[in-house]
Design a protein around this motif. Structure first.
Motif, short mmCIF file in Angstrom:
data_model
loop_
_atom_site.label_atom_id
_atom_site.label_comp_id
_atom_site.label_asym_id
_atom_site.label_seq_id
_atom_site.Cartn_x
_atom_site.Cartn_y
_atom_site.Cartn_z
N ASP A 1 -2.74 -0.33 -8.62
CA ASP A 1 -4.07 -0.28 -8.74
C ASP A 1 -4.50 1.17 -8.03
O ASP A 1 -4.25 1.30 -7.07
N LYS A 2 -4.89 1.89 -8.95
CA LYS A 2 -5.12 3.17 -8.60
C LYS A 2 -6.61 3.52 -8.04
O LYS A 2 -6.91 4.50 -7.59
N ASN A 3 -7.45 2.40 -8.23
CA ASN A 3 -8.68 2.32 -7.46
C ASN A 3 -8.95 1.29 -6.54
O ASN A 3 -9.68 0.34 -6.71
N PRO A 4 -7.99 1.01 -5.50
CA PRO A 4 -8.11 -0.18 -4.66
C PRO A 4 -9.44 -0.17 -3.85
O PRO A 4 -10.15 1.02 -3.49
N LEU A 5 -9.88 -1.40 -3.50
CA LEU A 5 -11.07 -1.51 -2.49
C LEU A 5 -10.46 -1.00 -1.33
O LEU A 5 -9.61 -0.65 -0.71
N SER B 1 0.88 -1.15 0.27
CA SER B 1 0.02 0.25 0.11
C SER B 1 1.01 1.36 0.06
O SER B 1 1.80 1.30 1.12
N GLN B 2 0.56 1.92 -1.17
CA GLN B 2 1.48 3.12 -1.01
C GLN B 2 0.85 4.35 -0.19
O GLN B 2 -0.31 4.46 0.20
N ASP B 3 1.64 5.56 -0.07
CA ASP B 3 1.19 6.68 0.83
C ASP B 3 -0.08 7.42 0.11
O ASP B 3 -0.77 7.89 0.73
N ASN B 4 -0.06 7.13 -1.42
CA ASN B 4 -1.18 7.90 -1.90
C ASN B 4 -2.34 7.02 -1.91
O ASN B 4 -3.49 7.53 -2.62
N GLY B 5 -2.20 5.93 -1.35
CA GLY B 5 -3.59 4.99 -0.94
C GLY B 5 -3.58 4.02 -2.19
O GLY B 5 -4.51 3.10 -2.16
N ASN B 6 -2.69 4.05 -3.31
CA ASN B 6 -2.69 3.16 -4.41
C ASN B 6 -2.17 1.84 -3.77
O ASN B 6 -1.21 1.83 -2.95
N ASN B 7 -2.41 0.63 -4.52
CA ASN B 7 -1.87 -0.43 -4.21
C ASN B 7 -0.71 -1.07 -5.35
O ASN B 7 -1.12 -0.80 -6.37
#
Length: 554
Positions: A396-400, A349-355
């Motif tokens: 994944d720019k739109n993760p759950l 999980s990245q700091d910007n919320g992406n996976n």
């Protein structure tokens, strides 16, 4: 890359293989090519196998001969034509979404979708049919043919090895396709297109390519050290023994287990429809069962004499050799090269919320791209995020918002690998209690599957299939105090334990017992302080699952 021609080519063998030379009409029966099996002693069964493979014991087997191949359509046809035998009918053989439950029981030995040539194994025969064929061949040849005993079969299959499979232990599983026709990459890729049947749900598939989708011509693959072919895969082979749930009290002289009025017998070797069976793996087959995965192989009883291998009826051997060569040539010319599945899948999980999903390719030279999938465990739905991704990482720019599960498939044109092992994104979002928590809503659970249950209400059929693994859930208690927990669990029917832990401390819970099925365990009590806690559930049996936890303040 085109895949369908390989299926068409399998049928093209039919026009050649069924056109027997003139000599075939001049022989009233076919003598099978036989391998010489020397006398010897071996350890039968496996202490690492299933319960019916235990206890292991030393068995001494006298010398005998075993047919190099499973009995073929051509051999069995001679029997029917010579005797007018009233053969068994009503074989389930058609394939569809439910595999073999997809059509009428309308097959016979000579009329089913697996009669691809005269040199394929005969199926849709009952145990009685197989025994009567052996008796007929014995009578016309003057030699004593019969079904092998289970001890003879395993001794011949092992051929002096002590490993899990003839070709080695677990790490050698990719070698399965060198020796056998099993559930493999080729079948995995084509059966859904050709039959609307899938290997994706609950099936284990060997990560190799044997070049066949269904049943295959006998003897296409490498023999074992005794010179016997297709002991693993192709068709299940019926043996002489009455089936018992263990080897307790079983004979040690190589003879068969017999019981007056026996209704269930042993099958060995697996089939094209399953991953490779181990050398010790057993099946139980009802006396009157007839279906499309079961055939048989003969042995020649030599009264313990060591008789050299015999070649069999010359025209049959010559024609079989020509057909084998033709099929192998088609394999090389028409079948694709399948990549092996990607390894070391990781999700960060990245700091910007992406996976960020990363992996390694085992076949960089023949991979043209990747498919990236994300599973939503709460719905048990997989989404294709990337159809032909070119690099070994994906964002994944739109993760759950909750835990997501990813897997990757390698591509070589249209040819696909097996899916990689899955990896979870995990989730730090806590389940606020009091509440009901669904089993599939775990925060992290390596090795745990999410599946649909046919035994629960339609509105609540997604469950966490834990098996011997464990699943963890982060709880957030609104207030301190004593909580009562009800748990909906599935068990296998045998008494088994399971463990519920809170913050690593085991909570005493009753063992699962009684009939196989779902059980609601009520009134498990636990003291919780206000704030976050980790709840973990772990099983000890393969069939162990969780539907939900209901945690309420007392």
């Amino acid at each position: 890359m085109r895949l369908h021609p390989v299926f068409i080519s399998a049928f093209s063998v039919l026009s050649v293989a069924t056109m027997f030379p003139v000599q075939s009409g001049q022989t009233k029966y076919i003598e099978p090519p036989m391998a010489s099996i020397p006398k010897g002693t071996f350890v039968m069964g496996s202490e690492q196998g299933r319960e019916d493979e235990k206890p292991t014991r030393k068995v001494s087997v006298p010398a005998f001969q075993m047919a190099k191949y499973e009995v073929t359509v051509a051999e069995y046809r001679k029997f029917i034509e010579a005797t007018g035998y009233e053969y068994t009918q009503g074989c389930a053989h058609r394939i569809g979404r439910r595999w073999f439950g997809s059509g009428e029981r309308d097959g016979t030995w000579g009329d089913n979708i697996y009669v691809l040539s005269e040199f394929h194994p005969v199926v849709c025969v009952s145990r009685k049919d197989a025994v009567n064929y052996a008796k007929w061949l014995s009578k016309v040849s003057g030699k004593h043919y019969r079904l092998p005993t289970e001890a003879e079969w395993e001794y011949a299959a092992r051929a002096g090895t002590t490993s899990k499979y003839y070709f080695g232990d677990e790490g050698k599983s990719q070698n399965a396709c060198r020796y056998s026709n099993v559930a493999d990459l080729h079948a995995y890729s084509l059966t859904e297109k050709l039959y609307n049947a899938s290997y994706s749900d609950g099936y284990t598939v060997n990560d190799c390519n044997d070049n066949e989708v269904l049943i295959s011509t006998v003897g296409l693959y490498e023999p074992n050290h005794f010179g016997v072919y297709d002991m693993i895969g192709n068709v299940v082979e019926r043996v002489a023994d009455c089936y018992k749930g263990s080897y307790q009290g079983a004979p040690t002289d190589g003879s068969a287990v017999k019981e007056k009025g026996c209704e269930v017998y042993v099958g060995r070797g697996g089939s094209w429809h399953w991953a490779a069976h181990t050398s010790s793996q057993r099946m139980s087959i009802n006396e009157d069962f007839i279906a499309a995965l079961e055939g048989f192989r003969l042995v020649r009883d030599t009264n313990g004499k060591d008789i050299p291998a015999s070649e069999g009826t010359p025209w049959f051997v010559k024609k079989l050799s020509a057909v084998q060569k033709k099929v192998k040539t088609k394999h090389v010319r028409e079948n694709p090269k399948y990549p092996t599945k990607p390894k070391n899948l990781k999700v960060v999980s990245q700091d910007n919320g992406n996976n960020k999903v990363t992996w390694q390719s085992a076949d960089k030279g023949k991979v043209t791209g990747y498919q990236v999938y994300r599973q939503d465990p709460l719905k048990n739905v997989s989404t294709l995020l990337a159809k032909n991704h070119k690099t070994a990482h994906f964002i994944d720019k739109n993760p759950l918002q909750h835990n997501a599960r990813y897997h990757v498939i390698a591509l070589n044109g249209d040819a696909k690998s097996l899916p990689s092992a899955s990896a979870d994104s995990g989730s730090k979002t806590a389940h606020v209690i009091p509440s009901r928590i669904q089993g599939e809503a775990f925060n992290f659970a390596p090795g745990v599957d999410v599946i649909n249950s046919g035994f629960e209400p339609e509105s609540d059929k997604v469950i966490s299939s834990i098996g011997k693994s464990k699943a963890s859930y982060i709880l957030a208690a609104k207030e301190a105090g004593k909580y009562k927990m009800d748990i909906r669990l599935f068990h296998s029917g045998a008494d088994q334990r399971y463990w519920i832990k809170v913050n690593g401390n085991v909570i005493t819970t009753p063992a699962l017992s009684g009939e196989r099925g779902w059980k609601t365990i009520q009134g498990v009590e636990v003291n919780l302080s206000k704030g976050r806690h980790t709840l973990t559930v772990q099983g000890e049996a393969p069939l162990f699952a969780v539907n939900w936890f209901d945690i309420q303040k007392m």
